[in-house]
Design an enzyme around this catalytic site. Structure first.
Site, PDB file in Angstrom:
ATOM      1  N   TYR A  54      81.763 -22.062  -6.268  1.00 10.19           N
ATOM      2  CA  TYR A  54      80.832 -22.902  -7.007  1.00 10.19           C
ATOM      3  C   TYR A  54      81.539 -23.645  -8.135  1.00 10.19           C
ATOM      4  O   TYR A  54      81.784 -23.100  -9.210  1.00 10.19           O
ATOM      5  CB  TYR A  54      79.686 -22.067  -7.574  1.00 10.19           C
ATOM      6  CG  TYR A  54      78.890 -21.285  -6.549  1.00 10.19           C
ATOM      7  CD1 TYR A  54      78.829 -21.683  -5.217  1.00 10.19           C
ATOM      8  CD2 TYR A  54      78.200 -20.127  -6.912  1.00 10.19           C
ATOM      9  CE1 TYR A  54      78.109 -20.953  -4.281  1.00 10.19           C
ATOM     10  CE2 TYR A  54      77.479 -19.405  -5.979  1.00 10.19           C
ATOM     11  CZ  TYR A  54      77.443 -19.815  -4.658  1.00 10.19           C
ATOM     12  OH  TYR A  54      76.729 -19.098  -3.738  1.00 10.19           O
ATOM     13  N   HIS A 138      81.961 -13.917   1.431  1.00 11.50           N
ATOM     14  CA  HIS A 138      81.292 -15.210   1.334  1.00 11.50           C
ATOM     15  C   HIS A 138      81.562 -16.083   2.559  1.00 11.50           C
ATOM     16  O   HIS A 138      82.699 -16.499   2.804  1.00 11.50           O
ATOM     17  CB  HIS A 138      81.779 -15.941   0.071  1.00 11.50           C
ATOM     18  CG  HIS A 138      80.894 -17.046  -0.369  1.00 11.50           C
ATOM     19  ND1 HIS A 138      81.217 -17.907  -1.400  1.00 11.50           N
ATOM     20  CD2 HIS A 138      79.669 -17.448   0.068  1.00 11.50           C
ATOM     21  CE1 HIS A 138      80.247 -18.775  -1.589  1.00 11.50           C
ATOM     22  NE2 HIS A 138      79.299 -18.525  -0.693  1.00 11.50           N
TER      23      HIS A 138
END
Length: 323
Positions: A54, A138
């Site tokens: 992110y 992830h």
């Protein structure tokens, strides 16, 4: 607070998805990010989720800085492994990956045991924390063999050493998450965008399997990239421009919600949290006002008649009944 699986880690029903703090789609300044976290704290939110992906670490740095104002014993943080960040030279931006930040690093897929530890160590440094509570693999979609053979055992070892309290996987698909639930000893899975008013695919296998095996589910993307929060022709759905026919469906849902004195945002949050396997939902507010709105919508009651009309109009499958 709800405990994740058989771990000792607890999360609040409403969490904070911090991808927005990494300048998802458009910039957020440092003060706005700090105020968003402060508002979350004021509204009783104690679970915060982030990742190196992110904003190339910006989300982790901002979240860690904002949380330093609070007692570490009173909040839960999750981050993710699988993408290592390597510094690069250049003047480009990272918008191709969805983040309005300079491309100072490149992402390297790495679900090896060494990669998991190195990535977590770098995350702790950016967060300014000695530990995180939850670590997810992830998006291992195209790296299943390494994720199951090396990445997952590395997380299991970190948990047994007490470095982290709970482990899991986070993805935008349900099939591999269901495999994690059935074939490993994960505490939690994070499923993004697959159990919403528009997509109930997680309800077929993942959520029933999680309930059967005692694995908690955290739901991200409950607004489907913002479409269910504010439907307009410029809205995104699953990170792309919304198709016209889908926008029409959402606008019909919105009209029904208004007739019953509720909002589409409240309905989206209520639907996601209604399943008994779900421990927390993670909207991604980018400002204090959006945090306060999410908290208010989450606390509101959606009339049973609203759900009934959605089913009668074919806007929600009849077997999906959150009321």
């Amino acid at each position: 607070m709800t405990r994740l699986g058989r771990s000792g880690v607890e999360v609040t029903p409403l969490g904070f998805g911090a991808a927005t703090l990494g300048n998802l789609y458009r910039p957020v300044d440092d003060e706005q990010a700090r105020e968003a976290v402060r508002a979350a704290w004021q509204r009783g939110i104690r679970y915060f989720d982030t990742a190196p992906h992110y904003g190339l670490g910006l989300s982790e740095r901002r979240l860690g800085a904002a949380l330093r104002a609070y007692d570490r014993a009173h909040f839960t943080v999750s981050t993710k492994v699988g993408r290592r960040l390597e510094p690069i030279d250049g003047t480009a931006d990272d918008l191709a990956h969805g983040f309005a930040v300079p491309a100072t690093h490149r992402r390297v897929w790495d679900f090896s045991a060494d990669g998991v530890r190195r990535t977590l160590e770098a995350s702790l440094e950016r967060l300014g924390l000695h530990r995180v509570d939850v670590v997810y693999l992830h998006d291992p979609d195209d790296h299943a063999e390494q994720a199951f053979r090396e990445g997952y055992p590395a997380l299991e070892k970190l948990r047994s050493e007490g470095v982290v309290g709970a482990i899991g996987a986070g993805m935008n698909q349900t099939a591999m998450l269901t495999r994690f639930v059935r074939d490993t000893d994960v505490d939690v899975v994070l499923c993004a965008g697959r159990y919403t008013l528009l997509d109930q695919s997680a309800g077929a296998e993942l959520l029933p399997a999680a309930a059967e095996y005692g694995v908690s589910v955290v739901l991200g993307g409950v607004f489907n990239s913002g479409l269910l929060a504010d439907p307009t022709p410029e809205s995104t759905y699953d990170y792309s421009r919304v198709p016209p026919e889908l926008l029409d469906r959402v606008l019909r849902m919105k009209a029904v919600s208004e007739r019953y004195g509720t909002t589409l945002r409240a309905a989206a949050l209520a639907f996601a949290f209604a399943h008994p396997a779900v421990a927390s939902v993670l909207p991604g507010p980018r400002s204090a006002s959006e945090v306060h709105d999410c908290a208010a919508q989450f606390a509101s009651v959606v009339p049973a008649e609203f759900w009934q009309e959605l089913r009668e109009c074919g806007l929600l499958p009849r077997e999906e009944d959150p009321s």
